[in-house]
Scaffold this active site. Structure first.
Site, mmCIF file in Angstrom:
data_model
loop_
_atom_site.group_PDB
_atom_site.id
_atom_site.type_symbol
_atom_site.label_atom_id
_atom_site.label_comp_id
_atom_site.label_asym_id
_atom_site.label_seq_id
_atom_site.Cartn_x
_atom_site.Cartn_y
_atom_site.Cartn_z
ATOM 1 N N ALA A 13 0.830 -1.217 0.000
ATOM 2 C CA ALA A 13 0.000 0.000 0.000
ATOM 3 C C ALA A 13 0.862 1.265 0.000
ATOM 4 O O ALA A 13 0.580 2.223 -0.734
ATOM 5 C CB ALA A 13 -0.915 -0.011 1.224
ATOM 6 N N VAL A 136 7.180 5.944 11.983
ATOM 7 C CA VAL A 136 6.481 6.248 13.248
ATOM 8 C C VAL A 136 5.288 7.167 12.982
ATOM 9 O O VAL A 136 5.466 8.314 12.572
ATOM 10 C CB VAL A 136 7.425 6.942 14.255
ATOM 11 C CG1 VAL A 136 6.694 7.200 15.576
ATOM 12 C CG2 VAL A 136 8.667 6.115 14.506
ATOM 13 N N GLY A 138 2.715 7.204 10.766
ATOM 14 C CA GLY A 138 2.165 7.505 9.439
ATOM 15 C C GLY A 138 2.390 8.946 9.026
ATOM 16 O O GLY A 138 3.519 9.390 8.848
ATOM 17 N N LYS A 208 7.768 1.193 17.100
ATOM 18 C CA LYS A 208 7.729 2.650 16.888
ATOM 19 C C LYS A 208 8.312 3.392 18.095
ATOM 20 O O LYS A 208 9.034 4.388 17.931
ATOM 21 C CB LYS A 208 6.291 3.085 16.595
ATOM 22 C CG LYS A 208 5.793 2.537 15.265
ATOM 23 C CD LYS A 208 4.286 2.665 15.119
ATOM 24 C CE LYS A 208 3.823 2.095 13.788
ATOM 25 N NZ LYS A 208 2.364 1.946 13.705
HETATM 26 N N1 HSE Z 1 -0.564 -1.663 11.316
HETATM 27 C C1 HSE Z 1 -0.188 -0.374 11.829
HETATM 28 C C2 HSE Z 1 -1.328 0.251 12.613
HETATM 29 C C3 HSE Z 1 0.249 0.583 10.748
HETATM 30 O O1 HSE Z 1 -2.391 -0.378 12.735
HETATM 31 O O2 HSE Z 1 -1.180 1.342 13.142
HETATM 32 C C4 HSE Z 1 1.614 0.303 10.219
HETATM 33 O O3 HSE Z 1 2.601 0.603 11.165
#
Ligand code: HSE
Length: 319
Positions: A13, A136, A138, A208
């Site tokens: 993605a 970290v 998004g 993160k």
């Molecule tokens: N799977 C993660 C989340 C996003 O649900 O925040 C990617 O780090």
């Protein structure tokens, strides 16, 4: 230089969104690879055609994936899936780029959380630099905020950095549903991945916060997942959220980075406080030495959201 040539390794993605949005940011994608194929074009690939082929045939091109590493590029974009332990193949991709004296931008958390010291050593021997804002939170520009503020003036970071776990906890609290029911709903909606183990067991959030700890330590100390105390949300009964609500509180999967280490665990928080973000939102609080607390919140996951962090890093490196 303002526009950069990008080699994008990974076509999930995030990788697909980087390919789609690169031109809007003034950059040219000269190579794209997924796990079984690659396309290389020094003049710039046709982004629409590559994405269409990926969607129709599951491949990005006719070349071997390794050919993307040898392409003409200014910035290597490492967006392959996060792996733990040796962080491969992501780590070797970064090494290859730095050894060619190229910049590298990562959304892959593995190398930054598991082999941070080695990455910085490779960077010290290279003309290239690494950046990893997308690892970290998004779309949230948390690492560049720490860099701007100065890591030595920040004593701790705390918050919610997993959207899947937060979606599950906030739905359990709002609808009085149990964990299994909401997890199935999150998977149907595409919020949770088919294998959400890393998310619900707290590992994704811990990675993160390990990265935050490495950035906050600014080279004085190195953290890995082994330094983190991690507890997930799989054992939380719906009744715990009901009890918390009677008291004006709720439960969130809260992580913390302090000089002592990293922790991630479900915690009681005030229901109307800043940490009780809902749905897939993330929040990070920074405790500063002279300026109190900073709160920064936003979308912590998603292709376009995470790609904006990648492309901002590219712009920081080449402008
Ligand atoms: N799977 C993660 C989340 C996003 O649900 O925040 C990617 O780090």
């Amino acid at each position: 230089m303002s526009g950069a040539r990008l080699a994008v390794l990974g076509a999930g993605a995030v990788g697909r969104s980087v390919v789609e949005l690169a031109e809007e940011y003034g950059h040219t994608v000269t190579a794209v690879a997924d796990s079984s194929s690659a396309i290389v074009d020094p003049e710039g690939v046709d982004a629409e055609a590559v994405l269409q082929r990926k969607s129709d045939e599951g491949v990005v091109g006719d070349n071997d994936p390794s050919e993307a590493l040898g392409a003409a590029y200014d910035v290597l974009v490492e967006v392959t899936p996060t792996t733990l332990g040796d962080a491969e193949p992501g780590f070797s991709h970064v090494k290859h780029g730095l050894e060619r004296d190229k910049h590298v931008v990562l959304a892959n958390k593995g190398p930054v959380a598991e082999r941070y010291g080695e990455l910085r050593e490779l960077e010290a021997d290279s003309e290239g630099k690494i950046r990893f804002e997308a690892t970290v939170g998004g779309a949230i520009p948390i690492l560049s905020t720490i860099e701007d503020f100065g890591p030595t003036h920040i004593t701790a970071a705390r918050g919610v950095l997993n959207g899947t776990a937060n979606f599950i906890l906030s739905r359990m609290a709002a609808e009085g549903l149990d964990y299994e029911h909401v997890l199935a709903e999150a998977q149907d909606l595409g919020v949770a991945e088919a294998d959400p183990t890393f998310d619900v067991e707290g590992i994704d959030a811990a990675l993160k916060f390990v990265i935050l700890s490495n950035v906050l330590a600014d080279g004085d100390q190195e953290f890995t997942l082994e330094d983190a105390a991690v507890d997930g949300i799989t054992e939380i009964p719906g009744t715990a959220l009901d009890l918390a609500a009677e008291d004006g509180r709720t439960i969130r999967l809260i992580g913390e980075s302090t000089p002592e280490g990293v922790s991630v665990a479900p915690r009681l928080v005030p229901a109307d406080g800043p940490l009780s973000v809902t749905g897939t939102l993330n929040i990070v609080q920074l405790e500063t030495t002279h300026a109190g607390r900073l709160n920064i919140s936003g979308r912590g996951a998603g292709g376009p959201e995470t790609a904006t962090a990648v492309l901002s890093d590219v712009s920081r490196l080449v402008e």
